[in-house]
Motif scaffolding. Structure first.
Motif, short mmCIF file in Angstrom:
data_model
loop_
_atom_site.label_atom_id
_atom_site.label_comp_id
_atom_site.label_asym_id
_atom_site.label_seq_id
_atom_site.Cartn_x
_atom_site.Cartn_y
_atom_site.Cartn_z
N LEU A 27 -86.71 -34.87 -22.05
CA LEU A 27 -85.78 -35.50 -21.12
C LEU A 27 -85.39 -36.89 -21.63
O LEU A 27 -86.21 -37.62 -22.17
CB LEU A 27 -86.41 -35.63 -19.73
N PRO A 28 -84.13 -37.27 -21.43
CA PRO A 28 -83.68 -38.61 -21.86
C PRO A 28 -84.45 -39.70 -21.13
O PRO A 28 -84.79 -39.54 -19.96
CB PRO A 28 -82.19 -38.63 -21.46
N LEU A 29 -84.73 -40.79 -21.83
CA LEU A 29 -85.39 -41.92 -21.19
C LEU A 29 -84.39 -42.67 -20.30
O LEU A 29 -83.20 -42.69 -20.58
CB LEU A 29 -85.97 -42.86 -22.24
N PRO A 30 -84.89 -43.28 -19.22
CA PRO A 30 -84.01 -43.99 -18.29
C PRO A 30 -83.27 -45.15 -18.94
O PRO A 30 -83.69 -45.70 -19.95
CB PRO A 30 -84.98 -44.49 -17.21
N GLN A 31 -82.16 -45.51 -18.31
CA GLN A 31 -81.39 -46.67 -18.73
C GLN A 31 -81.55 -47.78 -17.69
O GLN A 31 -81.74 -47.52 -16.52
CB GLN A 31 -79.91 -46.30 -18.85
N VAL A 32 -81.44 -49.01 -18.13
CA VAL A 32 -81.58 -50.15 -17.22
C VAL A 32 -80.38 -50.21 -16.27
O VAL A 32 -79.24 -50.01 -16.67
CB VAL A 32 -81.67 -51.46 -18.02
N ALA A 33 -80.67 -50.46 -15.00
CA ALA A 33 -79.61 -50.66 -14.00
C ALA A 33 -79.39 -52.15 -13.80
O ALA A 33 -80.32 -52.95 -13.89
CB ALA A 33 -80.01 -50.01 -12.68
N THR A 34 -78.13 -52.52 -13.55
CA THR A 34 -77.78 -53.92 -13.35
C THR A 34 -77.30 -54.13 -11.93
O THR A 34 -76.38 -53.43 -11.47
CB THR A 34 -76.67 -54.35 -14.33
N ILE A 35 -77.92 -55.07 -11.24
CA ILE A 35 -77.54 -55.38 -9.87
C ILE A 35 -76.77 -56.70 -9.86
O ILE A 35 -77.23 -57.70 -10.43
CB ILE A 35 -78.78 -55.45 -8.96
N LEU A 36 -75.61 -56.69 -9.25
CA LEU A 36 -74.69 -57.82 -9.31
C LEU A 36 -74.51 -58.48 -7.94
O LEU A 36 -74.58 -57.81 -6.91
CB LEU A 36 -73.31 -57.35 -9.81
N TYR A 37 -74.24 -59.77 -7.96
CA TYR A 37 -73.79 -60.46 -6.75
C TYR A 37 -72.37 -59.97 -6.44
O TYR A 37 -71.73 -59.27 -7.24
CB TYR A 37 -73.77 -61.97 -6.96
N SER A 38 -71.85 -60.37 -5.28
CA SER A 38 -70.52 -59.91 -4.88
C SER A 38 -69.43 -60.40 -5.82
O SER A 38 -68.37 -59.77 -5.93
CB SER A 38 -70.22 -60.38 -3.45
N ASP A 39 -69.68 -61.51 -6.54
CA ASP A 39 -68.68 -62.04 -7.47
C ASP A 39 -68.76 -61.42 -8.86
O ASP A 39 -68.02 -61.79 -9.77
CB ASP A 39 -68.78 -63.57 -7.56
N GLY A 40 -69.71 -60.47 -9.05
CA GLY A 40 -69.84 -59.80 -10.33
C GLY A 40 -70.86 -60.41 -11.27
O GLY A 40 -71.14 -59.84 -12.34
N SER A 41 -71.44 -61.55 -10.90
CA SER A 41 -72.48 -62.15 -11.75
C SER A 41 -73.79 -61.39 -11.55
O SER A 41 -74.02 -60.75 -10.53
CB SER A 41 -72.66 -63.63 -11.40
N VAL A 42 -74.67 -61.47 -12.55
CA VAL A 42 -75.89 -60.66 -12.55
C VAL A 42 -76.96 -61.27 -11.65
O VAL A 42 -77.28 -62.45 -11.75
CB VAL A 42 -76.44 -60.52 -13.98
N MET A 43 -77.49 -60.44 -10.76
CA MET A 43 -78.62 -60.83 -9.92
C MET A 43 -79.93 -60.38 -10.54
O MET A 43 -80.92 -61.13 -10.57
CB MET A 43 -78.49 -60.20 -8.52
N ALA A 44 -79.97 -59.13 -11.03
CA ALA A 44 -81.21 -58.57 -11.59
C ALA A 44 -80.91 -57.37 -12.45
O ALA A 44 -79.86 -56.73 -12.31
CB ALA A 44 -82.16 -58.19 -10.47
N ARG A 45 -81.84 -57.07 -13.35
CA ARG A 45 -81.79 -55.83 -14.11
C ARG A 45 -83.10 -55.10 -13.87
O ARG A 45 -84.17 -55.70 -13.96
CB ARG A 45 -81.60 -56.10 -15.61
N ILE A 46 -83.03 -53.81 -13.54
CA ILE A 46 -84.23 -53.06 -13.19
C ILE A 46 -84.28 -51.75 -13.95
O ILE A 46 -83.28 -51.28 -14.49
CB ILE A 46 -84.29 -52.77 -11.66
N GLY A 47 -85.48 -51.15 -13.96
CA GLY A 47 -85.60 -49.83 -14.56
C GLY A 47 -86.50 -49.77 -15.76
O GLY A 47 -86.26 -48.99 -16.68
N THR A 48 -87.57 -50.57 -15.80
CA THR A 48 -88.53 -50.50 -16.91
C THR A 48 -89.14 -49.11 -16.98
O THR A 48 -89.61 -48.57 -15.99
CB THR A 48 -89.65 -51.54 -16.72
N VAL A 49 -89.16 -48.51 -18.16
CA VAL A 49 -89.66 -47.14 -18.34
C VAL A 49 -91.18 -47.12 -18.44
O VAL A 49 -91.78 -47.91 -19.16
CB VAL A 49 -89.06 -46.52 -19.61
#
Length: 530
Positions: free
Chosen positions: A33-55
């Motif tokens: 199975l393919p390994l997961p990819q990191v998800a990016t969570i953004l503020y409403s203005d499009g700037s990065v709040m967090a990156r999640i998804g450590t395998v």
């Protein structure tokens, strides 16, 4: 007759599709199975709040997993796994129809179909995905034994905190090899599977333990535990989350949990969030969030030793949409007393709101006046009511705050009683309007009807609501209180709170987008007067 022909044609087409998928589909093994990819969570203005998804995934043989732990999993997810076929045609069709018509996300899947779904790393709400899942499940059932399928499942299913598979889960939640897990610990992991973020013991301890008890009852019903054994089980100690696996720390991590739960509510699992490289645009306004955090720091900067047990929370909701623009659920780390506190006091915790609940009491009275409700006082904000310093209600003496003695009077206008927040006035109004009616108004405005354990809110332990609701005697979540106040600000139109505006996968495909649905909760005149 025409309807029968159409159903027959549809059935033939579906069978043909399943046959085609059966022929063309390969059975993925866990290690392929393919390994997961990191998800990016953004503020409403499009700037990065967090990156999640450590395998975090380690494949193990089934015989490494204690039998009692296997039965824990089956008690939670598929009690008839060894006795029944690997697929549920009826359940799959029911789920597919619900998906296609926009209904609530349906389960309809046992262990075999869940593995088939996990193997394709997609929860797309389409008929083709359901049929492909069904075809792979049929093929799995024919090519592999039940034990092999269970092994595949246990090595790929998501348990939360970035842990894929039961070995990673055992290490993440208990710091031990899966072979060392006992029945109680296995039940904790099994309880996670339904919604890993929601049932994480560090995030939602009451609900996690309630789900754990459900698993234990399942073990009893399948006769893999005796009553004596079940009675001796104690909820085990669970390791606190390593915030590094979430991709963020502190208060922001609690927002991330809310984002995940929002998506899960709409059929997108945490496992899918962690595997499809999603870009998730939230409703959180970066500037508003910074102001919220600054306000928390300044307000609680110089606490005395006695005040360091304070729990605080802040939620700001946009009245026109329900978008949560700022959110503080707690430190998600060391609190003011120096103790670790990962609890979300804004979205899960609840406390009596006190005088801030009085607007719902006033709204109930004004609504009854507009509707000319029989046997209820006809009052407006200009009417005069009793605001005596102390009154006797149902044998209980109720008094205003000592600082309000100078403005207390046996005859005071409703508007002044609200301005000075007179307890005696609002307890009497709640009694006259009917405590249950006050609760109904609050529920319509946005206060949840049940808590996380399914128990009735705005009521005592016996399910009864007394006149004390008039001054906020019953516990309310801060996020619900914010929604209720937003309803007043929106001229009586209620919008349910939400954290996610839109989610797009790594291919640019929109997998979720919020749709606003304002509901009329109060008459605009009532909302304006309140």
């Amino acid at each position: 007759m025409t309807g029968t022909w159409l159903l027959g044609i549809a059935a033939v087409l579906m069978i043909s599709a399943v046959t085609l998928f059966y022929t063309l589909s390969d059975i993925p093994r866990p290690e392929t199975l393919p390994l997961p990819q990191v998800a990016t969570i953004l503020y409403s203005d499009g700037s990065v709040m967090a990156r999640i998804g450590t395998v975090n995934r380690t494949i193990v043989k089934l015989d490494r997993v204690p039998a009692s732990v296997r039965w824990d999993i089956l008690a939670a997810e598929d009690r008839g796994f060894y006795k029944e076929p690997g697929v549920s045609i009826k359940g799959t069709m029911r789920a597919a129809i619900s998906d296609l018509t926009g209904g609530d996300p349906q389960g309809g899947s046992g262990i075999t179909q869940q593995y088939a779904k996990n193997a394709y790393l997609s929860n797309a709400r389409t008929l083709s995905r359901k049929l492909k899942e069904l075809a792979i499940a049929v093929k799995l059932s024919r090519q592999y034994s039940k034990d092999q399928i269970l092994e595949f499942y246990l090595n790929t299913v998501y348990f939360g905190r970035g842990a894929y598979g039961i070995q990673a889960a055992a290490e993440t939640f208990f710091g031990r090899d899966v072979s060392k897990l006992n029945t109680a610990q296995g039940a904790v992991l099994a309880a996670q599977l339904r919604a890993p973020s929601y049932y994480d013991p560090a995030v939602n301890p009451r609900e996690a333990q309630a789900r754990w008890r459900y698993v234990v009852r399942g073990m009893l019903s399948t006769k893999h535990l005796s009553q004596e054994q079940a009675d001796k089980l104690v909820y085990p100690n669970v390791l606190r989350p390593d915030n590094g696996t979430l991709g963020t720390t502190g208060p922001t991590a609690l927002i991330v949990h809310q984002v995940i739960q929002d998506l899960e509510t709409h059929g997108i699992t945490e496992a899918e969030i962690n595997t499809r490289g999603l870009r998730i645009q939230t409703t959180i306004d970066r500037n508003a969030q910074n102001v919220a955090l600054s306000s928390i720091r300044q307000t609680f900067a110089n606490l005395t030793p006695q005040q360091r047990n304070f729990k605080n929370a802040l939620v700001a909701v946009h009245p026109k949409t329900g978008a949560v623009v700022a959110y503080y659920g707690g430190p998600n780390g060391k609190n003011y007393a120096g103790k670790v506190d990962n609890f979300d006091w804004a979205g899960i915790g609840s406390r009596p709101p006190g005088s801030s609940f009085k607007p719902f009491t006033l709204a109930t009275v004004l609504t009854q006046t507009m509707r000319k409700t029989a046997a209820r006082p006809a009052l407006t904000i200009s009417s005069f009511v009793d605001g005596s310093y102390c009154v006797l209600i149902q044998g209980r003496q109720i008094c205003n705050d000592p600082g309000d003695r100078g403005v207390s009077s046996s005859s005071v206008s409703v508007s002044l009683a609200m301005k000075y927040s007179l307890n005696t006035t609002f307890d009497q109004l709640a009694e006259q309007a009917g405590p249950n009616n006050v609760a109904a108004t609050a529920h319509a405005a946005g206060i949840a009807k049940t808590d996380g354990n399914g128990k009735k809110t705005l009521a005592n332990s016996n399910g009864r609501t007394g006149f004390g609701i008039g001054i906020g005697d019953y516990a309310v979540r801060p996020i619900d209180q914010a929604v209720g106040f937003a309803t007043f600000a929106n001229n009586g139109g209620r919008n349910d709170p939400y954290f996610v505006q839109k989610a797009v996968d790594s291919n640019g495909e929109t997998v979720y987008e919020h749709k606003q649905a304002t509901k009329r909760a109060l008459d605009p005149k009532v909302a304006n007067d309140v």
